[in-house]
Design a protein around this motif. Structure first.
Motif, short mmCIF file in Angstrom:
data_model
loop_
_atom_site.label_atom_id
_atom_site.label_comp_id
_atom_site.label_asym_id
_atom_site.label_seq_id
_atom_site.Cartn_x
_atom_site.Cartn_y
_atom_site.Cartn_z
N LEU A 91 59.90 40.83 -72.55
CA LEU A 91 59.38 41.02 -71.06
C LEU A 91 59.18 39.64 -70.72
N SER A 92 59.22 38.22 -71.49
CA SER A 92 59.15 36.82 -71.04
C SER A 92 60.42 36.97 -69.98
N GLU A 93 61.59 37.46 -70.36
CA GLU A 93 62.77 37.01 -69.75
C GLU A 93 62.61 37.49 -68.29
N TYR A 94 61.88 38.37 -67.88
CA TYR A 94 61.74 39.07 -66.66
C TYR A 94 60.50 38.45 -65.66
N LEU A 95 59.80 37.52 -66.53
CA LEU A 95 58.46 36.78 -65.92
C LEU A 95 58.61 35.50 -65.31
N THR A 96 58.49 35.42 -64.41
CA THR A 96 58.38 33.88 -63.66
C THR A 96 56.81 33.34 -63.60
N LEU A 97 56.87 32.09 -64.24
CA LEU A 97 55.43 31.57 -64.29
C LEU A 97 55.57 30.68 -62.99
N VAL A 98 54.26 31.08 -61.99
CA VAL A 98 54.28 29.98 -60.92
C VAL A 98 53.38 28.62 -61.18
N ARG A 99 54.32 27.54 -61.59
CA ARG A 99 53.36 26.42 -61.98
C ARG A 99 52.51 25.54 -61.09
N GLY A 100 51.85 24.83 -61.36
CA GLY A 100 51.16 23.97 -60.60
C GLY A 100 52.07 22.63 -60.67
N ALA A 101 51.38 21.66 -60.06
CA ALA A 101 52.02 20.23 -59.85
C ALA A 101 52.08 19.70 -60.86
N SER A 102 51.08 19.75 -62.00
CA SER A 102 51.20 18.81 -63.33
C SER A 102 51.44 19.88 -64.26
N ARG A 103 52.12 19.12 -65.37
CA ARG A 103 52.29 19.98 -66.65
C ARG A 103 51.31 19.95 -67.61
N PRO A 104 50.98 20.64 -68.59
CA PRO A 104 49.90 20.44 -69.45
C PRO A 104 50.43 19.52 -70.43
N SER A 105 49.69 18.50 -70.98
CA SER A 105 49.73 17.63 -71.69
C SER A 105 49.82 18.24 -73.37
N ASP A 106 49.45 19.51 -73.29
CA ASP A 106 49.32 20.22 -74.73
C ASP A 106 49.21 21.34 -74.40
N SER A 107 49.69 22.39 -75.52
CA SER A 107 49.63 23.80 -75.15
C SER A 107 49.53 24.44 -76.48
N PHE A 108 48.93 25.72 -76.61
CA PHE A 108 48.82 26.42 -77.81
C PHE A 108 48.70 27.87 -77.68
N PHE A 109 49.13 28.63 -78.42
CA PHE A 109 49.26 30.09 -78.10
C PHE A 109 48.53 30.47 -79.63
N LEU A 110 47.61 31.31 -79.71
CA LEU A 110 46.84 31.58 -80.92
C LEU A 110 46.63 32.94 -80.79
N ARG A 111 47.60 33.76 -81.83
CA ARG A 111 47.27 35.31 -81.89
C ARG A 111 46.25 35.51 -83.48
N ALA A 112 45.18 36.22 -83.05
CA ALA A 112 44.13 36.26 -84.12
C ALA A 112 44.98 36.75 -85.47
N GLU A 113 45.83 37.56 -85.23
CA GLU A 113 46.43 38.26 -86.53
C GLU A 113 47.51 37.34 -87.22
N SER A 114 47.85 36.22 -86.52
CA SER A 114 48.87 35.35 -87.22
C SER A 114 48.22 34.02 -87.57
N PHE A 115 46.96 33.92 -87.31
CA PHE A 115 46.37 32.59 -87.53
C PHE A 115 46.68 31.97 -88.81
N PHE A 116 46.91 32.88 -90.26
CA PHE A 116 47.30 32.55 -91.36
C PHE A 116 48.76 31.54 -91.06
N ASN A 117 49.51 32.21 -90.40
CA ASN A 117 50.83 31.53 -90.35
C ASN A 117 50.86 30.30 -89.60
N VAL A 118 50.16 30.23 -88.74
CA VAL A 118 49.74 28.92 -87.96
C VAL A 118 49.26 27.79 -88.99
#
Ligand SMILES: Nc1ncnc2c1ncn2[C@@H]1O[C@H](COP(=O)(O)OP(=O)(O)OP(=O)(O)O)[C@@H](O)[C@H]1O
Ligand SMILES: [Mg+2]
Length: 245
Positions: A91-118
């Motif tokens: 799905l991500s290949e078909y999604l466009t994110l409309v972004r703001g002027a500034s870029r995040p200085s940090d980012s994180f994606f947390l899935r509850a079920e894969s926290f152990f792997n993180v």
């Protein structure tokens, strides 16, 4: 994403599904009603909650947003590159994110079920900033709070899937307080949740995923609020109804 000391949300204003490039809406994930009817979805500059029944498609869209934002689909930050499953949809290949002027200085994606792997990857990368103890030596909730307190920082984009899974009610309140601090420091959150506590955060939009697609909803109109309130107002009454033959 480049480091930017003055980073301020919103980093992602809107999601656009490039529908004309999707070959079929009859198979997963395009057949899910929220995706099938999706063209553009506005996000809140500070907090967007994805809510809805189990299986309604929240994680599917959240994961696609994280991948489109170049975060690891298993959860983690841009620096993490580990995978224990390759089952995330395209799905991500078909999604466009409309972004703001500034870029995040940090980012994180947390899935509850894969926290152990993180947590494992954090040790593998020997990164600092998670508190003094190894995340594996802390409980699920303690390590999640350590991440939110010590690793999340100003100007970040944080995509969280059911963060409440690890947290006691008290810690969910503590997370609201930490989120508020981070929001005042220019962070943006996108959160899938079932928690009637977390989704009470006022400066937010609540988007409900259902057979009707994705609709904005007022906090007190959510099923989560209403069912929880009805139950807690009179547990015995509801239990009697549930247990009557
Ligand atoms: N790889 C896959 N192939 C086919 N169907 C899938 C796949 N992954 C998920 N699904 C289905 O897509 C639907 C949406 O799943 P998703 O995980 O996005 O739901 P959700 O809204 O996050 O639910 P929950 O609240 O339980 O976490 C579910 O019915 C699920 O079984
Ligand atoms: Mg989910």
């Amino acid at each position: 994403m480049k480091k930017n000391r003055d980073a301020r949300g919103p980093f992602v204003h809107e999601l656009i599904l490039n529908r004309d490039r999707v070959s079929s809406f009859d198979t997963y994930p395009y057949s899910l009603p929220p995706i099938r009817s999706l063209s553009r979805l506005k996000l809140h500059p500070q907090v967007t909650f994805f809510i809805g029944e189990n299986g309604s498609g929240k994680s599917t869209l959240l994961e696609a947003v994280a991948v489109a934002a170049k975060l690891n689909a298993e959860g983690g930050s841009q620096n993490f590159n580990f995978a224990t499953r390759a089952s995330h949809s395209d799905l991500s290949e078909y999604l466009t994110l409309v972004r703001g002027a500034s870029r995040p200085s940090d980012s994180f994606f947390l899935r509850a079920e894969s926290f152990f792997n993180v947590a494992t990857a954090v040790e593998g990368y020997a990164v600092s900033g998670y508190g003094e103890r190894s995340l594996h030596e802390q409980s699920h909730g303690e390590s999640f709070m350590a991440l939110a307190l010590h690793r999340f920082r100003q100007g970040g984009l944080y995509i969280l899937d059911e963060p409440e899974a690890a947290l006691s009610p008290q810690r969910q309140l503590a997370l609201i307080s930490r989120m508020h601090q981070l929001i005042l420091q220019g962070c943006q959150f996108i959160i899938a949740t079932h928690s009637p506590i977390l989704m009470a955060y006022p400066n937010a939009s609540i988007l409900e995923f259902s057979a009707n697609g994705i609709q904005p909803m007022e906090y007190r109109n959510t099923e989560h609020y209403q069912v929880t309130k009805t139950f807690l107002d009179d547990p015995e009454r509801m239990l009697a109804l549930l247990m009557s033959s």
